[in-house]
Write a protein that holds these residues in place. Sequence first.
Motif, short mmCIF file in Angstrom:
data_model
loop_
_atom_site.label_atom_id
_atom_site.label_comp_id
_atom_site.label_asym_id
_atom_site.label_seq_id
_atom_site.Cartn_x
_atom_site.Cartn_y
_atom_site.Cartn_z
N GLN A 56 2.03 1.78 -3.54
CA GLN A 56 0.91 2.22 -4.36
C GLN A 56 0.54 3.67 -4.09
O GLN A 56 0.22 4.43 -5.02
CB GLN A 56 -0.29 1.32 -4.12
CG GLN A 56 -0.09 -0.12 -4.60
CD GLN A 56 -1.25 -1.03 -4.22
OE1 GLN A 56 -2.24 -0.59 -3.63
NE2 GLN A 56 -1.13 -2.30 -4.55
N ALA A 57 0.61 4.06 -2.82
CA ALA A 57 0.31 5.46 -2.48
C ALA A 57 1.32 6.40 -3.10
O ALA A 57 0.95 7.48 -3.61
CB ALA A 57 0.30 5.62 -0.96
N MET A 113 0.55 6.70 -6.76
CA MET A 113 -0.62 7.55 -7.00
C MET A 113 -0.27 9.03 -6.89
O MET A 113 -0.90 9.88 -7.52
CB MET A 113 -1.73 7.20 -6.02
CG MET A 113 -2.33 5.81 -6.24
SD MET A 113 -3.63 5.42 -5.06
CE MET A 113 -4.84 6.69 -5.44
N ASP A 114 0.76 9.32 -6.07
CA ASP A 114 1.20 10.71 -5.94
C ASP A 114 2.13 11.12 -7.07
O ASP A 114 2.64 12.25 -7.08
CB ASP A 114 1.91 10.91 -4.60
CG ASP A 114 0.93 10.84 -3.43
OD1 ASP A 114 -0.27 11.06 -3.67
OD2 ASP A 114 1.37 10.58 -2.29
N GLU A 149 0.82 -1.22 0.00
CA GLU A 149 0.00 0.00 0.00
C GLU A 149 0.86 1.26 0.00
O GLU A 149 0.47 2.28 -0.60
CB GLU A 149 -0.93 0.01 1.22
CG GLU A 149 -2.03 -1.04 1.18
CD GLU A 149 -1.54 -2.42 1.58
OE1 GLU A 149 -0.34 -2.55 1.94
OE2 GLU A 149 -2.34 -3.37 1.54
N LEU A 150 2.00 1.22 0.68
CA LEU A 150 2.87 2.39 0.71
C LEU A 150 3.41 2.70 -0.69
O LEU A 150 3.47 3.86 -1.10
CB LEU A 150 4.04 2.14 1.67
CG LEU A 150 3.70 2.05 3.16
CD1 LEU A 150 4.94 1.70 3.97
CD2 LEU A 150 3.11 3.36 3.64
#
Length: 281
Positions: free
Chosen positions: A175-176, A179-180, A172-173
């Motif tokens: 992917q975050a 996304m940024d 998730e880190l």
Amino acid sequence: MTGIALSTPQRHQRTWVKTTAGVLLTAVMLFPVYWMINVSFTRDQDMRKSPPDLFPVHGTLEGYRAVLDQQLPYLGTSLVIGLGTVVLTVVLAAPAGYALAKLRPRGGGVLSFLLLVAQMVPGIIMAMGFYAIYLQLGLLQSVPGLIVADSTLAVPFAVLIFTAFMSGIPGELIQAAQMDGAKALRTFWSIVLPMSRNAVVTVSLFAFLWSWSDFIFASTLANGGAHEPITLGIYHYIGNNNQQWNAIMATAVVASVPATVILVLAQRYVAAGVTAGAVKD
């Protein structure tokens, strides 16, 4: 019940037996280290004393004076080679471990298998290969040549350690960050690498220890050159001063200090780095 519970005195007795056995075994294994230190303070005329003194009754610092006079250049060269090996190993292995753990490249499983196989190749065979290559490139008896050669021992192990550790970083880190707008390199540098501190320390420690204690590459690729590591310094010292055992042992003691200090300071990170990936949620 399948057995009889031990009483408190019995449990204490078993604990003391195990502790005593552990202390005795540790003392036996560490006795050569103690004897090396003892001999480093022993006078030349007391070397062949029978029975030998368990303590340096008439201690001398002549051996350590010889180290300061003759062995410091070798120690300096080993320090440069060790630090260079650490830097090169981390620079090559960390991105490779990240790619295998998170980017999942095609053929990653085969590459991991080849890394395991690479660790099984005898060092003397690799040394002969490096000798032939360095002879053509003019890298024999050079510090950069030894750094590259020593890194070949550390990089396969380092890639596997980084892969195991980075596999445990939450997706998730990453992917975050994506996304940024962060690319793979930025994600690796800003997110993954800072979280892999334990793995970095573990890899750095092992890379330094391997290069610091290397003798095969040093004797094959650097023997007779202007810059020789401490392993060759001890080897030459034994050959030239085979009666001055206090100086020989003093050299060994001094050469052991940097590795021992680094190992003690980094043991907490090493334990976490080596066991990373062993347990999956």
